[in-house]
Structure formats: C-alpha cells, structure tokens
Design a protein around this motif. Structure first.
Motif, mmCIF file in Angstrom:
data_model
loop_
_atom_site.group_PDB
_atom_site.id
_atom_site.type_symbol
_atom_site.label_atom_id
_atom_site.label_comp_id
_atom_site.label_asym_id
_atom_site.label_seq_id
_atom_site.Cartn_x
_atom_site.Cartn_y
_atom_site.Cartn_z
ATOM 1 N N ARG A 66 40.447 20.316 -63.818
ATOM 2 C CA ARG A 66 40.976 21.019 -64.967
ATOM 3 C C ARG A 66 41.226 22.288 -64.689
ATOM 4 O O ARG A 66 41.400 23.247 -64.343
ATOM 5 C CB ARG A 66 39.762 21.328 -66.546
ATOM 6 C CG ARG A 66 39.412 19.623 -66.345
ATOM 7 C CD ARG A 66 38.077 20.142 -67.690
ATOM 8 N NE ARG A 66 37.924 18.865 -68.065
ATOM 9 C CZ ARG A 66 38.072 18.113 -69.138
ATOM 10 N NH1 ARG A 66 39.177 18.311 -69.929
ATOM 11 N NH2 ARG A 66 36.901 17.036 -69.059
ATOM 12 N N ASP A 70 42.389 23.878 -70.311
ATOM 13 C CA ASP A 70 42.285 23.377 -70.531
ATOM 14 C C ASP A 70 40.708 23.273 -70.775
ATOM 15 O O ASP A 70 39.527 23.129 -72.102
ATOM 16 C CB ASP A 70 42.330 21.941 -70.307
ATOM 17 C CG ASP A 70 41.706 20.747 -70.525
ATOM 18 O OD1 ASP A 70 42.165 20.149 -71.764
ATOM 19 O OD2 ASP A 70 40.848 19.673 -69.374
ATOM 20 N N LYS A 127 49.216 18.415 -66.545
ATOM 21 C CA LYS A 127 49.164 20.205 -66.790
ATOM 22 C C LYS A 127 49.831 20.557 -66.092
ATOM 23 O O LYS A 127 50.734 20.307 -66.013
ATOM 24 C CB LYS A 127 47.415 19.317 -65.618
ATOM 25 C CG LYS A 127 45.885 18.533 -65.931
ATOM 26 C CD LYS A 127 45.289 18.507 -64.235
ATOM 27 C CE LYS A 127 45.010 17.413 -64.589
ATOM 28 N NZ LYS A 127 43.378 17.370 -63.679
#
Length: 244
Positions: A66, A70, A127
């Motif tokens: 991640r 996040d 992301k």
C-alpha cells in the motif's frame, strides 16, 4: 512439500541478541478482504505496533504494498518505521525519508489500465506509485489481466508485481527486500537479526534480504514454495507470536 516450523518465540530471539522485525500488513497484521478498502484492522493497531517497536528499541518496520497515505487511512498515525509502495517509499519513525519518494505513472499508462479495468470487470486502484487491477471477486479474470498488464509493462518500461488476486504496475528499482536493506543500514536497525513476516509473493524479496543479512523469513498462511524458513498459519497466529 515439507512444512516449515513456527519461528522461535520473540523472547528466545531477543535472548540471543537484538532483533529487527519487518512486518507486511494485509494478510499478516490484518485479514484480507474482498477489496483493499474493506479491511478491518485490529482495534488500536497503531498503538499496539508502536508498543512492539518500543519493546524492540525502535527496530520494527511495517513494509507494505500500500501507499503510506493509504496505510495510515486504515491505521491512523503510525509512528514507527514503515515502507510503502512495495518498498519504494521508506520513512523512519520520525518521518524522515530514506532514499527517494515513489514516482507516479505516466497518465497515458494509468488511462489505459483504467479503461481496461472498466471494460473487463476488474477493480481499478490508483496509487501514488502505480496502479493495480484487483480480481478477487472473479478469479477467472487472472489470465486476461496478466496478459494485458505484461504487454503494457513491456511497452512502458515498468515492473509488474503480482499478489493475491492483484496485478500491479510500478516503476522499476524497488521491492520489499530493498526496503529491508535500507533500514538495516540505519543506526537503529544496524547489527540486529532481521526477521521478515509476510504472506504474499511480493514478500519473497523481504524473506531473501532477511536471510542474506543473517536473519530469516516467516511465511504466513498455507505452505508453498518460499524463501522463508518458518511459517505461521494466519493473522491470529502472527498477532499471538508478536504478543500484539
């Protein structure tokens, strides 16, 4: 395939000298969920990880695929060493950066991946360091997604990383093993025995780095071919082993 033994207790390891723990997040400290946002971390997980870090004199790092922003969305402020984006974004406990921050993907690559996801039934995740296709809700999509992502990665000069029902594209040059090596060069971690705990194929780089540096890896979940030398059955067993 012969099963692996559980790791020695932390108390035993600490009796032999300083220990450094590198902990994956999803599937290791928190149970997997149908989507990345659907996880339910254990209550007060950030405080518990910080308490573990204090017990090991600061030698604990969370190493996750991640992005770090996040991760914090699910844990709250996490005042321990941590590496996000598969090791490409490393922060010390005081939030100082080790190395460079991750680079975003080119907008054309993101657009192509997002369009493919919408058309073929994948869940698309943007992301800070890349983008991912999730297919846990329909495992039959794996081959189609892998074929498309491999071609796109080749065209754009990107790395493709695979995890549990996820295919991810990101810039080359970083993995969880590189994060372990970066932390182990800092004053706090240097000289300790590194132990990497993780469940996914992306954690294999962490297992290998820990082994190369005199420690070992702990596989979480079902037995498979792995560079780890020990195994725990699941998240509950990890939390028990860590005394979290």
């Amino acid at each position: 395939m012969e099963d692996l033994p559980p790791p020695p207790s932390l108390a035993h390891l600490q009796g032999q000298g300083p220990v450094a723990l590198f902990l994956d997040f999803d599937g290791t400290l928190v149970e997997l969920a149908p989507t990345p946002d659907a996880i339910t971390p254990p209550d007060d997980i950030a405080r518990r990880i910080r308490a573990l870090s204090d017990r090991l004199d600061g030698r604990v790092a969370v190493v996750t695929g991640r992005a770090l922003d996040d991760l914090q969305k699910h844990t709250g402020p996490l005042s321990v060493a941590r590496a996000g984006s598969h090791g490409s974004h490393c922060l010390s406990a005081d939030d100082s950066i080790l190395g460079d921050a991750p680079r975003e993907l080119d907008s054309d690559v993101v657009s192509r991946l997002e369009t493919f996801a919408a058309k073929e039934g994948f869940r698309f995740e943007r992301k800070s360091h890349g983008a991912a296709l999730h297919y846990r809700s329909d495992p039959s999509l794996e081959d189609k997604g892998l074929s498309f992502a491999q071609e796109l990665a080749s065209d754009a000069g990107l790395d493709l990383k695979r995890g549990k029902a996820v295919i991810e594209l990101m810039h080359p040059g970083a993995d969880k093993g590189s994060a372990v090596r970066a932390f182990m060069q800092t004053d706090i971690f240097a000289g300790a025995t590194p132990v990497f705990v993780g469940d996914d194929v992306t954690d294999e780089d962490g297992f290998g780095a820990a082994s190369d540096l005199g420690g070992f890896g702990v596989l979480v979940g079902e037995m498979r071919e792995t560079a780890a030398s020990h195994r725990l059955d699941g998240v509950t067993q990890v939390l028990d082993w860590l005394d979290l």
